[in-house]
Design a protein around this motif. Structure first.
Motif, PDB file in Angstrom:
ATOM      1  N   ASP A 100       5.264   8.006 -12.209  1.00 44.75           N
ATOM      2  CA  ASP A 100       4.057   8.196 -11.395  1.00 44.75           C
ATOM      3  C   ASP A 100       3.839   9.646 -10.974  1.00 44.75           C
ATOM      4  OD1 ASP A 100       3.506   5.410 -11.425  1.00 44.75           O
ATOM      5  OD2 ASP A 100       4.951   5.111  -9.801  1.00 44.75           O
ATOM      6  N   ARG A 113       0.315   3.102  -1.798  1.00 51.32           N
ATOM      7  CA  ARG A 113       1.164   2.328  -2.698  1.00 51.32           C
ATOM      8  C   ARG A 113       0.377   1.930  -3.936  1.00 51.32           C
ATOM      9  NH1 ARG A 113       5.268  -0.870   0.597  1.00 51.32           N
ATOM     10  NH2 ARG A 113       5.171   0.042   2.681  1.00 51.32           N
ATOM     11  N   LEU A 114       1.086   1.486  -4.942  1.00 49.03           N
ATOM     12  CA  LEU A 114       0.430   0.989  -6.141  1.00 49.03           C
ATOM     13  C   LEU A 114      -0.412  -0.239  -5.803  1.00 49.03           C
ATOM     14  CD1 LEU A 114       3.434   1.178  -8.633  1.00 49.03           C
ATOM     15  CD2 LEU A 114       1.460   2.723  -8.557  1.00 49.03           C
ATOM     16  N   ARG A 173      -0.906  -2.634  -7.740  1.00 46.65           N
ATOM     17  CA  ARG A 173      -0.169  -3.772  -8.295  1.00 46.65           C
ATOM     18  C   ARG A 173       1.305  -3.385  -8.399  1.00 46.65           C
ATOM     19  NH1 ARG A 173      -1.836  -7.038 -13.821  1.00 46.65           N
ATOM     20  NH2 ARG A 173      -0.307  -8.729 -13.607  1.00 46.65           N
ATOM     21  N   PRO A 174       2.163  -3.919  -7.527  1.00 47.41           N
ATOM     22  CA  PRO A 174       3.581  -3.537  -7.555  1.00 47.41           C
ATOM     23  C   PRO A 174       4.243  -3.869  -8.888  1.00 47.41           C
ATOM     24  CG  PRO A 174       3.048  -4.705  -5.527  1.00 47.41           C
ATOM     25  CD  PRO A 174       1.859  -4.847  -6.431  1.00 47.41           C
ATOM     26  N   ARG A 175       5.262  -3.104  -9.220  1.00 48.57           N
ATOM     27  CA  ARG A 175       6.057  -3.377 -10.413  1.00 48.57           C
ATOM     28  C   ARG A 175       7.006  -4.543 -10.153  1.00 48.57           C
ATOM     29  NH1 ARG A 175       5.794   2.391 -10.347  1.00 48.57           N
ATOM     30  NH2 ARG A 175       5.017   3.230 -12.335  1.00 48.57           N
ATOM     31  N   ALA A 233       5.379   6.675  -0.615  1.00 46.08           N
ATOM     32  CA  ALA A 233       4.258   5.790  -0.299  1.00 46.08           C
ATOM     33  C   ALA A 233       3.796   6.114   1.113  1.00 46.08           C
ATOM     34  CB  ALA A 233       4.661   4.324  -0.395  1.00 46.08           C
ATOM     35  N   PRO A 272      11.812  -5.489  -7.407  1.00 44.02           N
ATOM     36  CA  PRO A 272      10.368  -5.243  -7.413  1.00 44.02           C
ATOM     37  C   PRO A 272      10.024  -4.163  -6.387  1.00 44.02           C
ATOM     38  CG  PRO A 272      10.850  -7.599  -7.313  1.00 44.02           C
ATOM     39  CD  PRO A 272      12.145  -6.887  -7.072  1.00 44.02           C
ATOM     40  N   GLY A 309       6.466  -1.425  -4.871  1.00 46.64           N
ATOM     41  CA  GLY A 309       5.118  -0.896  -5.018  1.00 46.64           C
ATOM     42  C   GLY A 309       4.967   0.569  -4.674  1.00 46.64           C
ATOM     43  N   TRP A 310       6.095   1.266  -4.425  1.00 42.53           N
ATOM     44  CA  TRP A 310       6.001   2.692  -4.139  1.00 42.53           C
ATOM     45  C   TRP A 310       5.844   3.470  -5.445  1.00 42.53           C
ATOM     46  CZ3 TRP A 310       9.332   4.732   0.473  1.00 42.53           C
ATOM     47  CH2 TRP A 310       9.148   3.893   1.577  1.00 42.53           C
ATOM     48  N   ARG A 311       5.355   4.686  -5.346  1.00 43.92           N
ATOM     49  CA  ARG A 311       5.119   5.511  -6.543  1.00 43.92           C
ATOM     50  C   ARG A 311       6.391   6.288  -6.891  1.00 43.92           C
ATOM     51  NH1 ARG A 311      -0.479   5.637  -7.792  1.00 43.92           N
ATOM     52  NH2 ARG A 311      -1.695   4.670  -6.121  1.00 43.92           N
TER      53      ARG A 311
END
Length: 220
Positions: A100, A149-150, A152-154, A165, A177, A179-181
């Protein structure tokens, strides 16, 4: 104003405020160490957070009201200075393990190298551990690097991922899992469940990120 709040049938929260602030956190840590040093019967665990301290206790050993009466006089002491350890964390930025970084640079309207420089410049404060064992919530991120944050989290973020984030920075200790970059990674192990001291970092410690190249990282 300090508030003492029930947290279920075996928990007490001592709340010092409603914002993220180093001075409030210093008061949280001061109470944490006062209680830890006293080793009061019935207290099972102490969990410091940004602005509060969770006290988990055994209600068969000490009742809620007795606990309140014991803790309340201890809440008024001065903040504890940030005297924790300073940990240098080697980080390899970008590439497959920092997917990211370029998007963060675009969102911040900065060159990639400037994002790296600004991320590595501050000394961060470990406010708390949470989310997963050993995950440090770090305060001190340059405001120019604050990104959402993203959307859509990974499903899987690799262990060692260095991420940001909002106003926070962090490091993922395990593959989880998230959702931070992700802007880089470190080989430093933050959590060792087989150790007597499983967490590399504790609330009150400080962190400096040190940029390294891929070849250097293996030996950092």
């Amino acid at each position: 104003m300090v508030r003492l709040l029930e947290a279920g049938d075996a928990g007490l929260v001592v709340e010092y405020g409603d914002k993220v602030d180093p001075e409030l956190h210093g008061r949280v840590l001061a109470l944490y160490y006062r209680l830890a040093e006293r080793a009061l019967p019935g207290i099972r665990e102490l969990v410091p957070t940004y602005r509060s301290l969770l006290v988990e206790y055994d209600p068969l050993v000490i009742g809620y009201q007795q606990l309140v009466e014991t803790i309340e006089p201890l809440t008024a002491g001065p903040p504890r200075p940030c005297s924790g350890r300073l940990m240098e964390v080697p980080v390899c930025y970008g590439g497959e393990r920092g997917p990211d970084l370029e998007e963060v640079a675009a969102l911040c309207r900065l060159p990639v190298q400037e994002v790296i420089a600004r991320h590595a410049a501050p000394t961060y404060l470990v406010y708390m551990l949470g989310f997963s064992p050993g995950f440090p919530y770090l305060g001190g991120l340059d405001p120019s690097l604050q990104v959402p944050r993203l959307a859509r989290p990974r499903l899987q973020v690799p262990a060692g991922s260095v991420a940001i984030a909002g106003p926070q920075a962090g490091i993922y200790p395990q593959s989880t899992p998230g959702g931070w970059r992700i802007i880089g990674y470190t080989r430093l192990a933050l959590f060792d469940p087989g150790s007597d001291a499983p967490f590399l970092l504790q609330a009150g410690d400080s962190v400096r990120f040190v940029p390294v190249k891929e070849g250097e990282h293996a030996h950092a």
